[in-house]
Design a protein around this motif. Structure first.
Motif, PDB file in Angstrom:
ATOM      1  N   ILE A  15       0.871  -1.177   0.000  1.00 43.65           N
ATOM      2  CA  ILE A  15       0.000   0.000   0.000  1.00 43.65           C
ATOM      3  C   ILE A  15       0.907   1.227   0.000  1.00 43.65           C
TER       4      ILE A  15
ATOM      5  N   CYS B 243      -3.631  -4.055   8.226  1.00 41.47           N
ATOM      6  CA  CYS B 243      -4.041  -2.860   7.474  1.00 41.47           C
ATOM      7  C   CYS B 243      -5.503  -2.568   7.730  1.00 41.47           C
ATOM      8  N   GLU B 244      -5.803  -1.290   7.899  1.00 43.12           N
ATOM      9  CA  GLU B 244      -7.173  -0.831   8.109  1.00 43.12           C
ATOM     10  C   GLU B 244      -8.070  -1.136   6.917  1.00 43.12           C
ATOM     11  N   GLN B 245      -7.456  -1.476   5.774  1.00 42.50           N
ATOM     12  CA  GLN B 245      -8.254  -1.768   4.584  1.00 42.50           C
ATOM     13  C   GLN B 245      -8.707  -3.222   4.531  1.00 42.50           C
TER      14      GLN B 245
ATOM     15  N   GLY C 186      -1.963  -0.502  10.106  1.00 40.28           N
ATOM     16  CA  GLY C 186      -1.060  -0.329   8.973  1.00 40.28           C
ATOM     17  C   GLY C 186      -0.570   1.078   8.701  1.00 40.28           C
ATOM     18  N   TYR C 187      -1.474   2.027   8.608  1.00 38.26           N
ATOM     19  CA  TYR C 187      -1.062   3.350   8.137  1.00 38.26           C
ATOM     20  C   TYR C 187      -0.134   4.090   9.083  1.00 38.26           C
TER      21      TYR C 187
HETATM   22 MO   LIG Z   1      -3.059   0.196   5.473  1.00 39.33          MO
END
Ligand SMILES: [Mo]
Ligand SMILES: Nc1nc2c(c(=O)[nH]1)N[C@H]1C(S)=C(S)[C@@H](COP(=O)(O)O)O[C@H]1N2
Length: 259
Positions: free
Chosen positions: A81, A134-136, A221-222
């Motif tokens: 990402i 990851c938040e996704q 993640g971010y």
């Molecule tokens: Mo992420």
């Protein structure tokens, strides 16, 4: 989970009662008594963010560790990402194998210095096989090699009154907003938080953040900023960007992404 939810409810109720009795908002009460206010507390989700942050900080000591896995559990595929920065300076360092790259350290440190990749690799190394979430909606396991951030902060003499460590990356969002994030001292000094230059036994692959990324396994993640060039130790993030503590809160995500 049930226990956590129950304790969370109790804590929240208790805080509401205490704040109510003293005629303050919960956020103001937390700020005054515990200093537990995330930088992005003023937004639409203000009170919620503050309670999530404060609740986790009160319920989990900063020493509680995430699970570590065996090497056999390392994921075969690890998504990417955020592609490598296109700007000239990054591309030049990349082409030169990052020999000219330097990590700049500034702010509330006794010794503001810069480190080459070789300098970092000469420091005592830390290794972990941990899950990146990851938040996704995906997660993956990798082995990360790097320098423990608490060791590093000690080395540069981070001041004891510092509150956040800020990480600046070479890339920008599509709208031109530069990539940066901050974590508080509880996460910065956590034993599994590190500056990673290796992944699965090799140099950090370019798309995974070469030459250096933050590995903060207690956060989503971010917060794990890739393509680093600068680290600042600060006592406030109010004067950076929009003052919310990172580009992600500026783009609508929560500053605090604890897991
Ligand atoms: Mo992420
Ligand atoms: N500099 C920078 N760091 C970043 C990103 C990014 O776009 N730029 N994406 C973040 C997100 S959302 C995740 S999930 C992880 C992804 O790391 P990976 O590409 O190694 O899987 O990096 C984080 N760090």
């Amino acid at each position: 989970m049930t226990e956590l939810l129950t304790r969370r409810k109790l804590l929240t109720t208790g805080l509401l009662a205490a704040a109510g009795a003293s005629g303050m908002s919960v956020a103001a009460y937390l700020a005054k008594h515990y200093g537990l206010i995330p930088p992005d507390h003023g937004g639409i989700y203000g009170v919620g963010e503050t309670l999530t942050y404060a609740t986790q900080r009160v319920l989990t000591s900063r020493q509680s560790l995430v699970r570590e896995f065996g090497r056999s559990e390392i994921s075969k595929a690890f998504p990417v990402i955020g592609l490598p920065p296109e700007n000239e300076i990054y591309q030049r360092y990349l082409a030169g194998g990052f020999a000219e790259w330097r990590l700049v350290v500034d702010g509330l440190v006794a010794r503001p210095v810069s480190f080459s990749l070789e300098d970092l690799k000469r420091l005592p190394s830390s290794r972990q096989v941990t899950l990146h979430v990851c938040e996704q909606g995906w997660s993956a396991i990798a082995e990360w090699t790097g320098v423990s951030l608490s060791y590093f902060l000690n080395l540069v003499g981070a001041h004891s009154n510092a509150k956040y460590v800020v990480f600046f990356a070479y890339d920008k969002w599509d709208d031109g907003n530069p990539e940066w994030e901050s974590i508080d001292m509880a996460d910065a000094l956590h034993p599994q938080t590190s500056l990673a230059y290796g992944m699965n036994g090799q140099d950090l692959p370019t798309p995974h953040g070469a030459p250096l990324r933050l590995r903060v396994p207690r956060q989503l993640g971010y917060k794990n900023v890739k393509y680093l060039y600068r680290i600042s130790v600060v006592d406030t993030v109010k004067n950076l960007g929009k003052g919310l503590g990172g580009v992600n809160p500026e783009e609508g995500y929560s500053w605090f992404a604890g897991i």
